[in-house]
Design a protein around this motif. Structure first.
Motif, PDB file in Angstrom:
ATOM      1  N   MET A   6      26.610  18.497  38.399  1.00  0.00           N
ATOM      2  CA  MET A   6      26.870  19.473  37.326  1.00  0.00           C
ATOM      3  C   MET A   6      26.891  20.900  37.848  1.00  0.00           C
ATOM      4  O   MET A   6      26.740  21.862  37.099  1.00  0.00           O
ATOM      5  CB  MET A   6      25.819  19.316  36.234  1.00  0.00           C
ATOM      6  N   THR A   7      27.078  21.025  39.160  1.00  0.00           N
ATOM      7  CA  THR A   7      27.114  22.369  39.730  1.00  0.00           C
ATOM      8  C   THR A   7      28.339  22.524  40.620  1.00  0.00           C
ATOM      9  O   THR A   7      28.988  21.550  40.982  1.00  0.00           O
ATOM     10  CB  THR A   7      25.889  22.629  40.631  1.00  0.00           C
ATOM     11  N   ASP A   8      28.606  23.774  40.942  1.00  0.00           N
ATOM     12  CA  ASP A   8      29.575  24.096  41.972  1.00  0.00           C
ATOM     13  C   ASP A   8      28.736  24.369  43.202  1.00  0.00           C
ATOM     14  O   ASP A   8      28.035  25.375  43.249  1.00  0.00           O
ATOM     15  CB  ASP A   8      30.339  25.347  41.525  1.00  0.00           C
ATOM     16  N   TYR A   9      28.760  23.456  44.181  1.00  0.00           N
ATOM     17  CA  TYR A   9      27.832  23.579  45.304  1.00  0.00           C
ATOM     18  C   TYR A   9      28.586  23.371  46.610  1.00  0.00           C
ATOM     19  O   TYR A   9      29.171  22.311  46.833  1.00  0.00           O
ATOM     20  CB  TYR A   9      26.702  22.555  45.151  1.00  0.00           C
ATOM     21  N   ASP A  10      28.573  24.381  47.481  1.00  0.00           N
ATOM     22  CA  ASP A  10      29.317  24.285  48.733  1.00  0.00           C
ATOM     23  C   ASP A  10      28.401  24.055  49.933  1.00  0.00           C
ATOM     24  O   ASP A  10      28.817  24.208  51.069  1.00  0.00           O
ATOM     25  CB  ASP A  10      30.185  25.526  48.950  1.00  0.00           C
ATOM     26  N   LEU A  11      27.165  23.724  49.705  1.00  0.00           N
ATOM     27  CA  LEU A  11      26.165  23.460  50.745  1.00  0.00           C
ATOM     28  C   LEU A  11      25.608  24.739  51.349  1.00  0.00           C
ATOM     29  O   LEU A  11      24.614  24.704  52.041  1.00  0.00           O
ATOM     30  CB  LEU A  11      26.717  22.591  51.891  1.00  0.00           C
ATOM     31  N   MET A  12      26.259  25.857  51.141  1.00  0.00           N
ATOM     32  CA  MET A  12      25.814  27.087  51.808  1.00  0.00           C
ATOM     33  C   MET A  12      25.216  28.090  50.835  1.00  0.00           C
ATOM     34  O   MET A  12      24.104  28.548  51.005  1.00  0.00           O
ATOM     35  CB  MET A  12      26.968  27.713  52.574  1.00  0.00           C
ATOM     36  N   SER A  13      25.980  28.417  49.785  1.00  0.00           N
ATOM     37  CA  SER A  13      25.400  29.297  48.777  1.00  0.00           C
ATOM     38  C   SER A  13      24.679  28.418  47.759  1.00  0.00           C
ATOM     39  O   SER A  13      24.904  27.216  47.701  1.00  0.00           O
ATOM     40  CB  SER A  13      26.472  30.151  48.128  1.00  0.00           C
ATOM     41  N   SER A  14      23.823  29.035  46.936  1.00  0.00           N
ATOM     42  CA  SER A  14      23.060  28.202  46.010  1.00  0.00           C
ATOM     43  C   SER A  14      23.973  27.633  44.929  1.00  0.00           C
ATOM     44  O   SER A  14      24.977  28.244  44.562  1.00  0.00           O
ATOM     45  CB  SER A  14      21.917  28.993  45.388  1.00  0.00           C
ATOM     46  N   PRO A  15      23.626  26.444  44.440  1.00  0.00           N
ATOM     47  CA  PRO A  15      24.470  25.776  43.455  1.00  0.00           C
ATOM     48  C   PRO A  15      24.622  26.585  42.169  1.00  0.00           C
ATOM     49  O   PRO A  15      23.665  27.232  41.737  1.00  0.00           O
ATOM     50  CB  PRO A  15      23.741  24.463  43.176  1.00  0.00           C
ATOM     51  N   ARG A  16      25.827  26.571  41.613  1.00  0.00           N
ATOM     52  CA  ARG A  16      26.096  27.305  40.365  1.00  0.00           C
ATOM     53  C   ARG A  16      26.361  26.268  39.284  1.00  0.00           C
ATOM     54  O   ARG A  16      27.213  25.395  39.440  1.00  0.00           O
ATOM     55  CB  ARG A  16      27.340  28.171  40.570  1.00  0.00           C
ATOM     56  N   PHE A  17      25.584  26.362  38.186  1.00  0.00           N
ATOM     57  CA  PHE A  17      25.688  25.349  37.143  1.00  0.00           C
ATOM     58  C   PHE A  17      27.034  25.432  36.415  1.00  0.00           C
ATOM     59  O   PHE A  17      27.448  26.503  35.987  1.00  0.00           O
ATOM     60  CB  PHE A  17      24.539  25.524  36.145  1.00  0.00           C
ATOM     61  N   VAL A  18      27.726  24.302  36.321  1.00  0.00           N
ATOM     62  CA  VAL A  18      29.023  24.308  35.629  1.00  0.00           C
ATOM     63  C   VAL A  18      29.081  23.249  34.529  1.00  0.00           C
ATOM     64  O   VAL A  18      30.157  22.933  34.024  1.00  0.00           O
ATOM     65  CB  VAL A  18      30.203  24.089  36.603  1.00  0.00           C
ATOM     66  N   GLY A  19      27.950  22.681  34.182  1.00  0.00           N
ATOM     67  CA  GLY A  19      27.917  21.671  33.126  1.00  0.00           C
ATOM     68  C   GLY A  19      28.738  20.457  33.500  1.00  0.00           C
ATOM     69  O   GLY A  19      28.609  19.927  34.600  1.00  0.00           O
ATOM     70  N   PHE A  20      29.635  20.061  32.611  1.00  0.00           N
ATOM     71  CA  PHE A  20      30.443  18.875  32.890  1.00  0.00           C
ATOM     72  C   PHE A  20      31.787  19.231  33.517  1.00  0.00           C
ATOM     73  O   PHE A  20      32.703  18.422  33.535  1.00  0.00           O
ATOM     74  CB  PHE A  20      30.623  18.054  31.607  1.00  0.00           C
ATOM     75  N   GLY A  21      31.867  20.448  34.025  1.00  0.00           N
ATOM     76  CA  GLY A  21      33.116  20.940  34.616  1.00  0.00           C
ATOM     77  C   GLY A  21      33.686  20.009  35.675  1.00  0.00           C
ATOM     78  O   GLY A  21      34.893  19.750  35.700  1.00  0.00           O
ATOM     79  N   ASN A  22      32.804  19.520  36.555  1.00  0.00           N
ATOM     80  CA  ASN A  22      33.285  18.635  37.615  1.00  0.00           C
ATOM     81  C   ASN A  22      33.862  17.350  37.042  1.00  0.00           C
ATOM     82  O   ASN A  22      34.822  16.806  37.569  1.00  0.00           O
ATOM     83  CB  ASN A  22      32.133  18.288  38.564  1.00  0.00           C
ATOM     84  N   PHE A  23      33.243  16.878  35.960  1.00  0.00           N
ATOM     85  CA  PHE A  23      33.705  15.617  35.376  1.00  0.00           C
ATOM     86  C   PHE A  23      35.039  15.805  34.660  1.00  0.00           C
ATOM     87  O   PHE A  23      35.919  14.958  34.754  1.00  0.00           O
ATOM     88  CB  PHE A  23      32.644  15.038  34.436  1.00  0.00           C
ATOM     89  N   THR A  24      35.193  16.942  33.970  1.00  0.00           N
ATOM     90  CA  THR A  24      36.483  17.161  33.296  1.00  0.00           C
ATOM     91  C   THR A  24      37.581  17.329  34.344  1.00  0.00           C
ATOM     92  O   THR A  24      38.686  16.822  34.190  1.00  0.00           O
ATOM     93  CB  THR A  24      36.433  18.389  32.368  1.00  0.00           C
ATOM     94  N   ARG A  25      37.234  18.021  35.455  1.00  0.00           N
ATOM     95  CA  ARG A  25      38.224  18.174  36.518  1.00  0.00           C
ATOM     96  C   ARG A  25      38.584  16.804  37.097  1.00  0.00           C
ATOM     97  O   ARG A  25      39.752  16.510  37.366  1.00  0.00           O
ATOM     98  CB  ARG A  25      37.654  19.067  37.626  1.00  0.00           C
ATOM     99  N   LEU A  26      37.568  15.969  37.239  1.00  0.00           N
ATOM    100  CA  LEU A  26      37.763  14.637  37.791  1.00  0.00           C
ATOM    101  C   LEU A  26      38.765  13.837  36.977  1.00  0.00           C
ATOM    102  O   LEU A  26      39.643  13.169  37.512  1.00  0.00           O
ATOM    103  CB  LEU A  26      36.409  13.929  37.785  1.00  0.00           C
ATOM    104  N   PHE A  27      38.622  13.928  35.656  1.00  0.00           N
ATOM    105  CA  PHE A  27      39.487  13.105  34.818  1.00  0.00           C
ATOM    106  C   PHE A  27      40.929  13.604  34.805  1.00  0.00           C
ATOM    107  O   PHE A  27      41.829  12.868  34.455  1.00  0.00           O
ATOM    108  CB  PHE A  27      38.899  12.968  33.414  1.00  0.00           C
TER     109      PHE A  27
END
Lengths: 430, 308
Positions: B55-76
Motif C-alpha cells: 500500500m505504499t510507493d517504496y523504492d527501497l531507498m527513500s522511505s515508503p509513501r502511503f498510497v492506499g490501494f493505488g498499487n492495486f488499482t494500477r495492477l488491475f
C-alpha cells in the motif's frame, strides 16, 4: 527453572538477531573504514587488478581501511538495492553508467558536482555524459564504452572486399556485407553473414542505427520519447531488409536462438564478418584469435549516431563526511595515470584519463574508439532507464522479428516507454 | 521436571494441578521458542511488512509513501500484469495435467518388480535434483533452432524446423515440456509411494473375482492413490503459479514477453525497477490466487479423494 527457560528463549532470540545485525562504519579516531563495491567475476583479471589497486591506495593512505564487496554483475546490483534499503550499502561503488541516474533520482547518491569542479575536466572523458537534467553530477567516470564497427580482416581478404573506411555509409556497409555472406556447405542457408544487425543489447544495434538515420529515442532531458518517427521507421526497415530480403544478417530468431550473451561471440567465432561492438567486445575477439580491425560506425543520413556509456564511481548519500572524503580520494586515485594505465591493460574499457587513453590503447584500434567517444551522446539515461528501455525494446524487437509491423511497433513502443517515464516524473520536483 | 527420575517425582508431594500445567506450558513455549521466533521473524513479519509495502510507493531507498490501494488499482489496469497472468495460466494448463498423468504412468511402469528398476527410477529422478541452469543447457541441446535434436527429428520426417524458444506461439509449450521433464521424477516418486501403500490383497481378491486389468486400475489403483493424486495436483498447481527460475534462466520472458510469467514480472518490478510497493501488491494478488486455487482443490477433493 524460570531462569533456565528465559535463558533458552534468550539464546533463541540472539540466534535470530545475530543473523540480522552485522556491519560497521567509520570511527572517530581519524581512521576511516570505507566499504567499496564493484562488480566482477571472482578471481578474474578485473577482480585481481582492483585488489592490487586498493592495496596501492591504502598503502598511500594508511588512515583509510578499505573493505571490498565484489559480486558478478547481476548479483551485485540485486544485492545493492537491498543493501541500500537496509542501510548497509558500500560508501563508494562502481555503477554501470546507465544506472547512475536511477540511483541518484531516488536519493541514494551523494551529489558530486562540487567535488568534480576541483578536477581539470578537460583531462577526463565522460564527465558531461553523467550530467543529469539539472546539470548535477552523481558519478565520476571509471571506464567508457562506445560502439564502433568491428570487421574480420581474414573474411574481408577471402572475399576480396575492401576494408571499411571512415567514409563508409550504410549503403557501403550493405554492399560489402552482401559480398561477405556465404553459404559454404550448400544447404541454401548462409553459414557466414556479412553483418550482425539485431542484438538484444540495443547499444550495439538499433539505438545507434535509429540515430544515424535521423531518428532519436528520447529528448527534452531524456523525458520525452520520440522514437515514433519516419526516420526511425527507415532505420528499422533497413535492419529488416538486412535480415530479410537482402539476407546479409542473421534474422531475429537465429540471433536470439544463439542464446543470451552468446550473440556477442557471433563476431569472435567468425560467423559474422562485421558487427557493432563496444570496447569490451575486443576481449572475446582477441582471445578467440580473430584478426580484426575496427572502423568508425558508418554514416547514415544524419551522421554516425555515436552513443557512449560511462561506467562511474558513485558515493552513497549515507556515507559520513569522512567516508565521503575518503571515497573521493579513491575516485581521484583511480582516475590517475598509474591506476588508469593498469586498468587499461585489462582491455575492458576505454580509459577515462585522456592522457592514458591516447597512449594505452592499441594503436590500430584506439583512434576509432576515441573519436567515437568524443562524438557520442548519452544513452537516454534517466531515473527509469531500465524500465522504459525494456518496455521500448520489447516493441522494437517485435518489429525486428517481423511479429509486428514497424509503424505499429514504434507507436506502441513510444506510448509504453512514455507511460513509464510519465509515471515516475508525474509530481516529481527533481 | 522432564529430567527428573520417576522415583523422585513419586517421593515429592505433587504440586497443585493448575500450577503444574502453567509450568509445563512455559516449558512448552520455551522449547517451541526457536520455531515461534522463526515463524514471527521469517514468516509473519515479512508477510505483514509486504502487506504494508503493497500500500505504499517504496523504492527501497527513500522511505515508503502511503498510497492506499493505488498499487492495486494500477495492477488491475496493467495490461502487462494480465498478460503475465494469462501466460502463467496457459503454462499451468499445459503443465499440471501432463506432469500428473505422466508421473502416474511412469510410477505404474516403474512399480514392477523387475531387475534394474532402481536404475530407471534414479534416471527419472536425476533432472529433479539438477539446477535450472543445468537443465537450461540440456534443453538448449534439444531445442536450439540451429543445432538442437528437436529440429533434426523434425527434419528426418521432412517437417520444417521450428524456433522453439524464439517463437511466441511455441515458447510456453516448449517451456512446459522442459518443466515436465524436470519435475516428473519427483511426482513419480510420490505416486510410487502411494502405489506401494495399496494392500496387495485387494488386487489378489479382484483377480480371483475375475476383474480385468483396466477394472483393477479403475477400481483399486485410482481410488487407492487418490490422496497422492490430490497432493500432486495441489503441489504442481502452486508450483506453476510460482514459476520463476526456469523462465529467468531460459528465456527471460521473451520473445517479446510471450513467456513472461507473473513472478518474473514481480521480480522485475521489485528488483530491477525499484517498485517494491507495486511488486508487493503483485505478490499479494498472487498469494490470494494460490490460496483460492488450493481452497477450491481442497473443497473438490471431498468428491473424489478416498483415504483408506
Amino acid at each position: 527453572m524460570r531462569v533456565r527457560m528465559l535463558a533458552a528463549a534468550a539464546v533463541a532470540v540472539l540466534t535470530v538477531a545475530g543473523t540480522a545485525s552485522c556491519g560497521g562504519s567509520a570511527d572517530d579516531s581519524g581512521a576511516v573504514t570505507l566499504k567499496l563495491g564493484f562488480y566482477a567475476a571472482a578471481g578474474d583479471a578485473a577482480d585481481t587488478t582492483m585488489r592490487e589497486l586498493v592495496k596501492e591506495f591504502t598503502a598511500a593512505n594508511p588512515s583509510i581501511k578499505v573493505q571490498l564487496e565484489v559480486a558478478p554483475y547481476v548479483k551485485f546490483f540485486e544485492k545493492l538495492r537491498t543493501q541500500i534499503a537496509g542501510g548497509q550499502a558500500p560508501q563508494v561503488w562502481l555503477s554501470d553508467g546507465v544506472f547512475v541516474q536511477e540511483f541518484a533520482a531516488r536519493g541514494a547518491l551523494a551529489d558530486l558536482s562540487d567535488r568534480v569542479k576541483t578536477v581539470d575536466a578537460a583531462g577526463y572523458s565522460g564527465i558531461e555524459l553523467n550530467r543529469d537534467a539539472k546539470g548535477r553530477i552523481y558519478g565520476f567516470p571509471q571506464g567508457a564504452q562506445t560502439p564502433v564497427l568491428f570487421y574480420n580482416k581474414k573474411l574481408f581478404a577471402d572475399a576480396k572486399v575492401a576494408e571499411p573506411t571512415a567514409d563508409w555509409t550504410y549503403d557501403d556497409l550493405a554492399a560489402a556485407a552482401k559480398k561477405l555472406t556465404k553459404d559454404t556447405n550448400g544447404d541454401g542457408k548462409p553459414d557466414t553473414y556479412g553483418f550482425r544487425a539485431y542484438s538484444p543489447g540495443f547499444t550495439e544495434s538499433w539505438w545507434p542505427i535509429v540515430k544515424a538515420f535521423g531518428g532519436d529515442i528520447v529528448t527534452d532531458d531524456n523525458r520525452k520519447v520520440v522514437v515514433d518517427s519516419p526516420q526511425s521507421k527507415a532505420a528499422l526497415d533497413w535492419m529488416l531488409g538486412a535480415m530479410g530480403k537482402d539476407g546479409f544478417a542473421p534474422d531475429y530468431a537465429t540471433t536470439e536462438g544463439l542464446g543470451k550473451g552468446v550473440v556477442h561471440t557471433l563476431f569472435a567465432t567468425g560467423r559474422v564478418a562485421m558487427s557493432y561492438g563496444i570496447y569490451a567486445r575486443t576481449l572475446p575477439a582477441v582471445s578467440a584469435g580473430v584478426d580484426f580491425g575496427v572502423a568508425p560506425l558508418p554514416k547514415g543520413p544524419a551522421g554516425r549516431g555515436n552513443v557512449a556509456i560511462v561506467n562511474s564511481w558513485v558515493v552513497s548519500k549515507a556515507a559520513s563526511p569522512a567516508q565521503a572524503d575518503a571515497a573521493w580520494k579513491w575516485i581521484t586515485f583511480f582516475s590517475g595515470e598509474g591506476p588508469q594505465r593498469k586498468w587499461a591493460e585489462l582491455g575492458e574499457a576505454i580509459p577515462i584519463n585522456k592522457k592514458v587513453a591516447s597512449t594505452a590503447l592499441p594503436a590500430d584500434r584506439g583512434p576509432a574508439f576515441l573519436e567515437s567517444l568524443d562524438a557520442a551522446t548519452d544513452l537516454g539515461t534517466n531515473a527509469v532507464w531500465s524500465e522504459y528501455t525494456e518496455a521500448l525494446a520489447k516493441r522494437m524487437n517485435e518489429a525486428l522479428s517481423g511479429a509486428t509491423p514497424v509503424a505499429t511497433a514504434l507507436t506502441a513502443g513510444q506510448k509504453d516507454a512514455q507511460e513509464v517515464i510519465g509515471r515516475f516524473y508525474a509530481g516529481q520536483t527533481q | 521436571m522432564l529430567t527428573r527420575r520417576a522415583g523422585k517425582v513419586a517421593a515429592e508431594p505433587r504440586p497443585p494441578a493448575r500450577k503444574r500445567r502453567t509450568g509445563e506450558r512455559a516449558w512448552a513455549f520455551a522449547f517451541a521458542s526457536p520455531y515461534l521466533l522463526h515463524l514471527v521473524a521469517l514468516a509473519a513479519w515479512p508477510l505483514l511488512a509486504s502487506l504494508f509495502f503493497s500500500m505504499t510507493d517504496y523504492d527501497l531507498m527513500s522511505s515508503p509513501r502511503f498510497v492506499g490501494f493505488g498499487n492495486f488499482t494500477r495492477l488491475f489496469s496493467d495490461g502487462l500484469f494480465w498478460r503475465t497472468l494469462g501466460n502463467t495460466a496457459y503454462f499451468a494448463v499445459l503443465f499440471v495435467p501432463t506432469q500428473t498423468v505422466l508421473a502416474l504412468g511412469l510410477a505404474i511402469a516403474l512399480n514392477q518388480r523387475l531387475r534394474g528398476m532402481a536404475l530407471f527410477r534414479a534416471a527419472y529422478f536425476v533432472p529433479v535434483v539438477s539446477s535450472w541452469v543445468v537443465v537450461a543447457y540440456v534443453a538448449d541441446a534439444v531445442f536450439n533452432p540451429q543445432t538442437g535434436i528437436a529440429n533434426q527429428v523434425l527434419g528426418f520426417f521432412g517437417l520444417p524446423a521450428e524456433n522453439w524458444l524464439q517463437d511466441p506461439a511455441l515458447v510456453i509449450p516448449t517451456l512446459a515440456a522442459v518443466a515436465v521433464w524436470k519435475g516428473v521424477g519427483y511426482m513419480m516418486v510420490l505416486f510410487l509411494a502411494g502405489l506401494q501403500a495399496i494392500p496387495e490383497e485387494r488386487y489378489e481378491a479382484a483377480k480371483i473375482d475375475g476383474a480385468s486389468a483396466w477394472n483393477r486400475f479403475r477400481y483399486i489403483t485410482l481410488p487407492g492413490i487418490s490422496g497422492t493424486t490430490f497432493l500432486v495436483l495441489v503441489l504442481t498447481s502452486i508450483e506453476t503459479l510460482q514459476s520463476f527460475e526456469q523462465v529467468f534462466v531460459m528465456t527471460d520472458g521473451g520473445p517479446h514477453g510471450a513467456s513472461e510469467l507473473t513472478v518474473l514480472h514481480l521480480y522485475r518490478q521489485g528488483f530491477q525497477f525499484f517498485q517494491m510497493g507495486y511488486a508487493s501488491a503483485i505478490a499479494w494478488v498472487l498469494f490470494v490466487l494460490v490460496l483460492a486455487l488450493t481452497l477450491v482443490q481442497f473443497r473438490l477433493q471431498r468428491r473424489w479423494v478416498h483415504y483408506a
